[in-house]
Write a protein that holds these residues in place. Structure first.
Motif, PDB file in Angstrom:
ATOM      1  N   CYS A   1       0.608  -1.151  -0.296  1.00  0.00           N
ATOM      2  CA  CYS A   1      -0.031  -0.236   0.217  1.00  0.00           C
ATOM      3  C   CYS A   1       1.360   1.476   0.416  1.00  0.00           C
TER       4      CYS A   1
ATOM      5  N   GLU B   1      -7.650   0.623 -13.014  1.00  0.00           N
ATOM      6  CA  GLU B   1      -8.200  -0.501 -13.192  1.00  0.00           C
ATOM      7  C   GLU B   1      -9.524  -0.620 -14.534  1.00  0.00           C
TER       8      GLU B   1
ATOM      9  N   ALA C   1      -0.430   0.396  -9.227  1.00  0.00           N
ATOM     10  CA  ALA C   1      -1.003   0.323  -7.785  1.00  0.00           C
ATOM     11  C   ALA C   1       0.512   0.975  -6.960  1.00  0.00           C
TER      12      ALA C   1
ATOM     13  N   HIS D   1      -1.471   8.343  -4.918  1.00  0.00           N
ATOM     14  CA  HIS D   1      -1.484   8.102  -3.627  1.00  0.00           C
ATOM     15  C   HIS D   1      -0.684   7.603  -2.939  1.00  0.00           C
ATOM     16  N   LYS D   2      -0.128   6.289  -3.677  1.00  0.00           N
ATOM     17  CA  LYS D   2       1.047   5.862  -3.304  1.00  0.00           C
ATOM     18  C   LYS D   2       1.884   6.362  -3.296  1.00  0.00           C
TER      19      LYS D   2
ATOM     20  N   THR E   1      -8.621  -6.505  -6.008  1.00  0.00           N
ATOM     21  CA  THR E   1      -9.443  -5.498  -6.579  1.00  0.00           C
ATOM     22  C   THR E   1      -9.322  -6.106  -8.363  1.00  0.00           C
TER      23      THR E   1
ATOM     24  N   ASP F   1      -0.424  -3.397 -13.103  1.00  0.00           N
ATOM     25  CA  ASP F   1      -1.287  -3.404 -11.932  1.00  0.00           C
ATOM     26  C   ASP F   1      -0.667  -2.784 -11.340  1.00  0.00           C
TER      27      ASP F   1
ATOM     28  N   HIS G   1      -2.013   1.304 -15.104  1.00  0.00           N
ATOM     29  CA  HIS G   1      -2.338   2.175 -13.560  1.00  0.00           C
ATOM     30  C   HIS G   1      -1.293   2.390 -12.188  1.00  0.00           C
TER      31      HIS G   1
ATOM     32  N   ASN H   1      -1.437   4.642  -8.678  1.00  0.00           N
ATOM     33  CA  ASN H   1      -1.925   5.011  -7.434  1.00  0.00           C
ATOM     34  C   ASN H   1      -0.947   6.278  -7.064  1.00  0.00           C
TER      35      ASN H   1
ATOM     36  N   ALA I   1      -9.041   6.252  -8.064  1.00  0.00           N
ATOM     37  CA  ALA I   1      -8.211   5.724  -7.349  1.00  0.00           C
ATOM     38  C   ALA I   1      -7.991   4.533  -8.399  1.00  0.00           C
ATOM     39  N   GLY I   2      -7.471   3.775  -7.619  1.00  0.00           N
ATOM     40  CA  GLY I   2      -6.396   2.833  -8.376  1.00  0.00           C
ATOM     41  C   GLY I   2      -7.519   1.493  -8.683  1.00  0.00           C
ATOM     42  N   ALA I   3      -8.309   1.694  -8.098  1.00  0.00           N
ATOM     43  CA  ALA I   3      -9.731   0.576  -8.489  1.00  0.00           C
ATOM     44  C   ALA I   3     -10.442   0.799  -9.742  1.00  0.00           C
TER      45      ALA I   3
ATOM     46  N   HIS J   1      -3.638  -8.714  -6.198  1.00  0.00           N
ATOM     47  CA  HIS J   1      -5.161  -8.388  -5.345  1.00  0.00           C
ATOM     48  C   HIS J   1      -5.835  -8.051  -5.580  1.00  0.00           C
TER      49      HIS J   1
ATOM     50  N   THR K   1       0.607  -8.026 -11.205  1.00  0.00           N
ATOM     51  CA  THR K   1       1.496  -7.299 -10.080  1.00  0.00           C
ATOM     52  C   THR K   1       2.835  -7.813 -10.589  1.00  0.00           C
TER      53      THR K   1
HETATM   54  C1  LIG Z   1      -4.308  -0.545  -3.732  1.00  0.00           C
HETATM   55  C2  LIG Z   1      -3.977  -1.974  -4.529  1.00  0.00           C
HETATM   56  C3  LIG Z   1      -5.224  -1.366  -5.226  1.00  0.00           C
HETATM   57  C4  LIG Z   1      -6.070  -0.335  -5.666  1.00  0.00           C
HETATM   58  O1  LIG Z   1      -6.056   0.454  -5.402  1.00  0.00           O
HETATM   59  P1  LIG Z   1      -7.417   1.864  -4.810  1.00  0.00           P
HETATM   60  O2  LIG Z   1      -7.043   3.494  -4.882  1.00  0.00           O
HETATM   61  O3  LIG Z   1      -7.242   1.385  -2.923  1.00  0.00           O
HETATM   62  O4  LIG Z   1      -8.790   1.408  -5.154  1.00  0.00           O
HETATM   63  C5  LIG Z   1      -4.887  -2.022  -6.526  1.00  0.00           C
HETATM   64  N1  LIG Z   1      -3.467  -2.917  -6.714  1.00  0.00           N
HETATM   65  C6  LIG Z   1      -2.587  -3.274  -6.128  1.00  0.00           C
HETATM   66  C7  LIG Z   1      -2.195  -4.001  -6.182  1.00  0.00           C
HETATM   67  C8  LIG Z   1      -2.865  -2.586  -4.689  1.00  0.00           C
HETATM   68  O5  LIG Z   1      -0.883  -2.053  -3.605  1.00  0.00           O
END
Ligand SMILES: *Cc1c(COP(=O)(O)O)cnc(C)c1O
Length: 482
Positions: A78, A142, A246, A270-271, A173, A244, A266, A268, A137-139, A171, A215
């Motif tokens: 995360c 996706e 994220a 925010h990560k 999602t 993925d 994608h 994130n 967001a990440g999802a 993950h 991932t």
């Molecule tokens: C956090 C994460 C996501 C989802 O991201 P969100 O912003 O919470 O929707 C998807 N895939 C992986 C590998 C992640 O770590």
């Protein structure tokens, strides 16, 4: 953590925290303008408290928050990394913060330039050709990416491609996204080493394969060494490959998903890109894609003509809109500030230190917790529970960490590791912080042998100790009831 009264419990009839000035204009009764069924019965039941009580109440509440600004937050997969404060300062600049989304393009050139340049910079790190910054967001990223795949196959009249392949280490999602996009899921098992089983992948692909979601490094913190063969197998079957990203903390500046053979990705923001994260958002999910998918991207996209920037709706086969207006602009400003303040060398160092910290910490813990031998981890690692559990489980370790001032790591994920405890220290933590955390983890392992009761009864200092998590998730009560 002591239990404080709710603001409603502090309430005493007649107490006033704020006094409005005398009305010095005509009293217009708005009640006459509002349909009767929308009016309340006159009782609004607000708490009656003094100003200091209100202030203390909210300051105390804010102090109960645990975040990266208050302590170490080693949540795996995360990237709960520190959010540099310069990002906040840039985002708060009035020219950005007060910009109205409906302002004409001539009044938003700076914002458009920022989005354009951010897209270019992120494409450079991902190895993609075009992008959208709209997803929230990440999802959400996706599903945007998988909808690009779907639009592409449908445009080719390739309607029989109705399956997405996903490894069992993915993950959660990923399968959720593919299902929401209308696909059936084929799960492939990982091989002994935790990587994609190439033979299982070969057996899974066919002319019904729409794509693979992957991932890399995977959620075990392992880099798929056969990544180019993996993407080739899927491409040869006519499928597309989704990255993925994220959590791209291990690869920034080192390898690019575009070069590994991926068609869309994608991030994130925010990560990996250090914007605040948690409490439900807002986040942002950059989605990058290769040239052959760009005609399907959501609108609008930011384009540059000479020195001018504008929003273009001229995307021939667009998916339409994924989000109102242009996504979470404030998050984009923070990301832009981060990318510029780090520079390409800085972003590369992020990954260097993220990987170094993860291996440094993993090696301190391997005598006390189960961990595969002879493995180099990337940005995170997954412990398989205590070596000498003495009746204790991973949940006990996580709860005991709270007594020691740490936010527990991710537990029981990924599902393929028994008693999983997934740790991602990130690049922003110092050696002292990592040593302190390792010391606490080792102390817990020793307590497990000498005094398991103290671990099993943890946490000792919180008002709520071990809630029934299933019940709490299914019957979430967030409202005050008397
Ligand atoms: C956090 C994460 C996501 C989802 O991201 P969100 O912003 O919470 O929707 C998807 N895939 C992986 C590998 C992640 O770590």
């Amino acid at each position: 953590m002591k239990y404080d009264k709710l603001i409603f419990e502090l309430s005493k009839p007649g107490k006033i925290g704020h006094k409005l000035p005398e009305l010095d204009v005509e009293d217009v009764c708005i009640k006459e303008l509002i349909p009767a069924e929308l009016l309340n019965d006159g009782e609004i039941d607000l708490p009656e408290v003094s100003e200091p009580e209100v202030v203390r109440h909210f300051v105390n509440l804010s102090n109960k928050n645990f975040g990266v600004d208050t302590g170490f937050y080693p949540l795996g997969s995360c990237t709960m990394k520190y959010n540099p404060k310069i990002n906040e300062a840039m985002c708060a600049l009035p020219g950005f913060a007060t910009l109205h989304p409906n302002v004409p393009e001539c009044g938003a050139q700076g914002a458009l330039q920022l989005m354009y340049e951010l897209g270019e910079a992120l494409n450079e790190t991902s190895g993609m050709d075009a992008c959208t910054l709209q997803p929230a967001a990440g999802a959400h990223g996706e599903i945007t990416g998988i909808m690009l795949f779907k639009a592409y196959h449908e445009n080719n009249k390739d309607f029989q491609r109705d399956k997405i392949i996903i490894p069992d280490s993915a993950h959660g999602t990923n399968p959720a996204t593919a299902t929401m996009a209308g696909y059936k899921i084929i799960e492939i098992k990982s091989c002994e080493s935790g990587l994609v089983d190439i033979e299982a992948l070969k057996a899974a692909v066919g002319d019904d394969t729409a794509g693979l979601m992957l991932t890399n490094p995977n959620t075990l913190g392992l880099f798929e060494k056969d990544i180019q063969e993996i993407t080739k197998i899927v491409h040869e079957a006519g499928g597309l490959v989704y990255y993925d990203g994220a959590n791209a903390n291990a690869i920034l500046g080192h390898v690019r998903p575009g070069d590994m053979g991926f068609d869309a990705i994608h991030y994130n923001l925010h990560k990996t890109f250090s914007t605040p994260h948690g409490g439900g958002g807002p986040g942002a999910g950059y989605v990058g894609c290769k040239d052959f998918l760009k005609d399907f991207l959501p609108v609008p996209i930011v384009v540059k003509n000479g020195e001018r920037y504008s929003l273009s709706y001229d995307v021939p086969k667009t998916l339409g809109k994924m989000k109102d207006f242009y996504g979470h602009f404030g998050v984009l400003v923070r990301t832009y500030a981060y990318v510029l303040s780090m520079g390409s060398d800085g972003l590369k160092k992020v990954s260097d230190y993220a990987v170094l910290n993860s291996n440094y910490l993993a090696n301190q813990l391997r005598d006390y917790y189960n961990l595969p031998e002879n493995v180099k981890f990337k940005h995170e690692f997954v412990l398989g529970g205590l070596k000498n559990p003495n009746g204790l489980v991973t949940l006990d370790v996580a709860k005991r960490l709270m007594d020691m001032g740490y936010h527990p790591p991710t537990v029981y994920f990924p599902l393929i590791v028994h008693e999983a405890l997934m740790v991602e220290p990130t690049e922003s933590e110092s050696k002292e912080t990592l040593d302190g955390f390792a010391e606490s983890m080792i102390k817990i392992a020793k307590e497990a042998e000498t005094n398991p009761e103290i671990v099993h009864a943890a946490p000792h200092d919180t008002e709520i100790k071990r809630p029934d998590e299933t019940l709490a998730a299914k019957e979430l009560i967030l409202k005050y009831t008397k």
